[in-house]
Design a protein around this motif. Structure first.
Motif, PDB file in Angstrom:
ATOM      1  N   ASN A 240       0.842  -1.204   0.000  1.00  0.00           N
ATOM      2  CA  ASN A 240       0.000   0.000   0.000  1.00  0.00           C
ATOM      3  C   ASN A 240       0.882   1.261   0.000  1.00  0.00           C
ATOM      4  O   ASN A 240       2.101   1.191   0.174  1.00  0.00           O
ATOM      5  N   ASP A 241       0.250   2.417  -0.221  1.00  0.00           N
ATOM      6  CA  ASP A 241       1.000   3.670  -0.347  1.00  0.00           C
ATOM      7  C   ASP A 241       1.740   4.034   0.941  1.00  0.00           C
ATOM      8  O   ASP A 241       2.833   4.588   0.903  1.00  0.00           O
ATOM      9  N   GLN A 242       1.119   3.723   2.096  1.00  0.00           N
ATOM     10  CA  GLN A 242       1.769   4.065   3.369  1.00  0.00           C
ATOM     11  C   GLN A 242       3.115   3.355   3.510  1.00  0.00           C
ATOM     12  O   GLN A 242       4.113   3.959   3.901  1.00  0.00           O
ATOM     13  N   LEU A 243       3.109   2.048   3.211  1.00  0.00           N
ATOM     14  CA  LEU A 243       4.357   1.281   3.333  1.00  0.00           C
ATOM     15  C   LEU A 243       5.388   1.756   2.318  1.00  0.00           C
ATOM     16  O   LEU A 243       6.573   1.874   2.634  1.00  0.00           O
ATOM     17  N   LEU A 244       4.934   2.046   1.084  1.00  0.00           N
ATOM     18  CA  LEU A 244       5.885   2.500   0.060  1.00  0.00           C
ATOM     19  C   LEU A 244       6.481   3.857   0.431  1.00  0.00           C
ATOM     20  O   LEU A 244       7.669   4.087   0.265  1.00  0.00           O
ATOM     21  N   MET A 245       5.655   4.760   0.949  1.00  0.00           N
ATOM     22  CA  MET A 245       6.175   6.078   1.319  1.00  0.00           C
ATOM     23  C   MET A 245       7.160   5.963   2.491  1.00  0.00           C
ATOM     24  O   MET A 245       8.222   6.577   2.479  1.00  0.00           O
ATOM     25  N   ALA A 246       6.808   5.143   3.470  1.00  0.00           N
ATOM     26  CA  ALA A 246       7.698   4.991   4.636  1.00  0.00           C
ATOM     27  C   ALA A 246       9.002   4.293   4.238  1.00  0.00           C
ATOM     28  O   ALA A 246      10.076   4.637   4.738  1.00  0.00           O
ATOM     29  N   TYR A 247       8.915   3.333   3.303  1.00  0.00           N
ATOM     30  CA  TYR A 247      10.143   2.670   2.831  1.00  0.00           C
ATOM     31  C   TYR A 247      10.998   3.660   2.048  1.00  0.00           C
ATOM     32  O   TYR A 247      12.222   3.712   2.214  1.00  0.00           O
ATOM     33  N   SER A 248      10.343   4.476   1.213  1.00  0.00           N
ATOM     34  CA  SER A 248      11.068   5.491   0.450  1.00  0.00           C
ATOM     35  C   SER A 248      11.731   6.498   1.388  1.00  0.00           C
ATOM     36  O   SER A 248      12.880   6.891   1.183  1.00  0.00           O
TER      37      SER A 248
ATOM     38  N   ILE B 203       3.500  15.207   4.054  1.00  0.00           N
ATOM     39  CA  ILE B 203       4.503  14.590   3.169  1.00  0.00           C
ATOM     40  C   ILE B 203       5.913  15.002   3.586  1.00  0.00           C
ATOM     41  O   ILE B 203       6.822  14.172   3.667  1.00  0.00           O
ATOM     42  N   GLU B 204       6.096  16.292   3.879  1.00  0.00           N
ATOM     43  CA  GLU B 204       7.424  16.748   4.311  1.00  0.00           C
ATOM     44  C   GLU B 204       7.857  16.038   5.594  1.00  0.00           C
ATOM     45  O   GLU B 204       8.984  15.565   5.706  1.00  0.00           O
ATOM     46  N   ARG B 205       6.937  15.939   6.545  1.00  0.00           N
ATOM     47  CA  ARG B 205       7.285  15.280   7.816  1.00  0.00           C
ATOM     48  C   ARG B 205       7.640  13.813   7.575  1.00  0.00           C
ATOM     49  O   ARG B 205       8.558  13.280   8.194  1.00  0.00           O
ATOM     50  N   ALA B 206       6.898  13.145   6.667  1.00  0.00           N
ATOM     51  CA  ALA B 206       7.196  11.738   6.369  1.00  0.00           C
ATOM     52  C   ALA B 206       8.616  11.598   5.816  1.00  0.00           C
ATOM     53  O   ALA B 206       9.380  10.733   6.256  1.00  0.00           O
ATOM     54  N   TYR B 207       8.990  12.486   4.892  1.00  0.00           N
ATOM     55  CA  TYR B 207      10.310  12.361   4.238  1.00  0.00           C
ATOM     56  C   TYR B 207      11.442  12.911   5.097  1.00  0.00           C
ATOM     57  O   TYR B 207      12.597  12.541   4.902  1.00  0.00           O
ATOM     58  N   PHE B 208      11.145  13.806   6.039  1.00  0.00           N
ATOM     59  CA  PHE B 208      12.188  14.259   6.955  1.00  0.00           C
ATOM     60  C   PHE B 208      12.331  13.296   8.137  1.00  0.00           C
ATOM     61  O   PHE B 208      13.118  13.533   9.052  1.00  0.00           O
TER      62      PHE B 208
END
Lengths: 219, 180
Positions: free
Chosen positions: A7-15, B140-145
């Motif tokens: 899912n998108d959550q896992l992909l975003m967190a892995y990225s 999104i910023e918080r996720a990537y930071f």
């Protein structure tokens, strides 16, 4: 044909690089055999690229005046790595892709299985303690004890197939189960089922005996 | 960044890969090193550590330049993946194993048009992020930071990733095809 994806959550967190190691292992192993999720992951990486491009905002970050000179001095003594070539790679494992194979130190034959009852076997993998990763072996036609979840459980099928009363999962498919799902996976007849699973909380078994046995099984 | 910029960075990186061109590297350094430093500071590093790590990231850019594929990523995206990995080491975060890489076949030089379209889509994504409602953009910023766990990330990001994903998928298919 893979029908159950990340899912998108896992992909975003892995990225972003913020998943527990056990989850990273499952995500990376799925992507190794799923080009659809590899393309999705690389599109999530592109969000990171956009944030790098825009990271200066209104206050430009200055580097030390000799930063470039220092870096040039370092690259003078470094050797560029060649482009990877197919011919240079060792033959691939048909069941266990990288990075899983390296975690196990070899193929299916090298797995140190421990019985957990009903013919089902497991092997815990060495990861950080934030979550647990294990290999599961379910004999063809056998069931895994009925269990619910306190957290999230990811199960990636590497050989054979199982059905859990909701859906069917075959090689490459990933099941994402949360605390709402009580299920009893049952391996299909034919090939024995081999899975890689990760949980971020201990499983809760419904029967009394498995619950008592839990601390000893580390399941 | 404009599309022309995206193509320019990709060309400069190709010069680094093909002939270890230090002038091209210096141009990439001038643009990306301060951005990587700013990204690492936003991810929780102090200025001195961020500067040291930004230099490490640029050394890796030099060493791995031949592995960049302009039909699958912009230079900024590729540098992000290097900076992310450096950040994981720097902050001693959980290990992040990588999927088996698709190998380059003998004829896997990326197609010029693929490269152009991919750079165009990367540019569109920057605009799309800027135009998101503030709440989503901050998420999104918080996720990537590195400030959010996976369960804190919203199920719907609201980002239009469909087109760029399709382009990357196409590039992957060509790579697989050239291998078989």
């Amino acid at each position: 044909m893979i029908t159950h994806h990340l899912n998108d959550q896992l992909l975003m967190a892995y990225s972003a690089g913020t998943l527990p190691e056990a989850f990273n292992l499952v995500v990376a192993t799925h992507i190794a055999i799923c080009d659809e999720c590899r393309a999705r992951l690389e599109s999530f990486d592109a969000i990171g690229g956009a944030l790098i491009e825009e990271s200066l905002g209104d206050a430009p970050e200055q580097l030390g005046s000799d930063a470039l000179a220092q870096t040039l001095a370092r690259i003078k003594t470094s050797t560029p790595e060649p482009r990877k070539r197919a011919a240079a790679q060792p033959p691939r494992d048909r069941v266990l892709p990288e990075p899983l194979r390296s975690y196990l130190g070899g193929g299916v034959d090298s797995i140190n299985w421990r019985p957990v009852g009903g013919g089902v076997k497991q092997a815990i993998l060495p990861t950080s303690e934030n979550a647990t990763a294990r290999m599961l072996f379910i004999p063809a036609g056998a069931a895994v004890p009925d269990h619910g979840h306190a957290g999230m459980e990811l199960t990636l099928v590497l050989q054979g197939a199982f059905a859990d009363g909701h859906d069917r999962f075959a090689r490459g498919d990933i099941e994402i189960a949360d605390e709402d799902l009580h299920h009893q996976p049952m391996a299909e007849p034919g090939l024995d089922c081999i899975c890689l699973a990760a949980t971020d909380a201990p499983l809760r078994f419904r029967g009394l005996l498995p619950r008592l046995a839990q601390p000893f099984l580390q399941i | 960044m404009t599309i022309a910029d995206g193509v320019k960075w990709a060309d400069l990186l190709a010069r680094v890969a093909d002939r270890q061109d230090t002038e091209a590297f210096a141009a990439l350094f001038g643009h990306f090193a301060p951005r990587v430093k700013a990204f690492l500071i936003k991810s929780g590093a102090d200025a001195a550590l961020a500067e040291e790590c930004a230099q490490d990231v640029m050394v890796t850019v030099w060493k791995k330049a031949a592995q960049f594929d302009a039909s699958r990523a912009s230079v900024a995206t590729w540098i992000f993946t290097i900076a992310r990995n450096r950040r994981i080491d720097m902050l001693r975060r959980d290990r992040r194993p990588e999927p088996e890489e698709l190998d380059w076949g003998p004829e896997a030089e990326p197609d010029q048009l693929d490269t152009l379209v991919l750079q165009q889509e990367s540019e569109r994504l920057i605009t799309a992020i800027a135009e998101l409602p503030e709440k989503q953009r901050i998420m999104i910023e918080r996720a990537y930071f590195g400030d959010l766990t996976h369960s804190e990330i919203a199920e719907e990001t609201g980002l239009p990733l469909g087109t760029i994903k399709s382009r990357i998928r196409l590039a992957l298919e060509r790579l697989r095809h050239s291998l078989s």
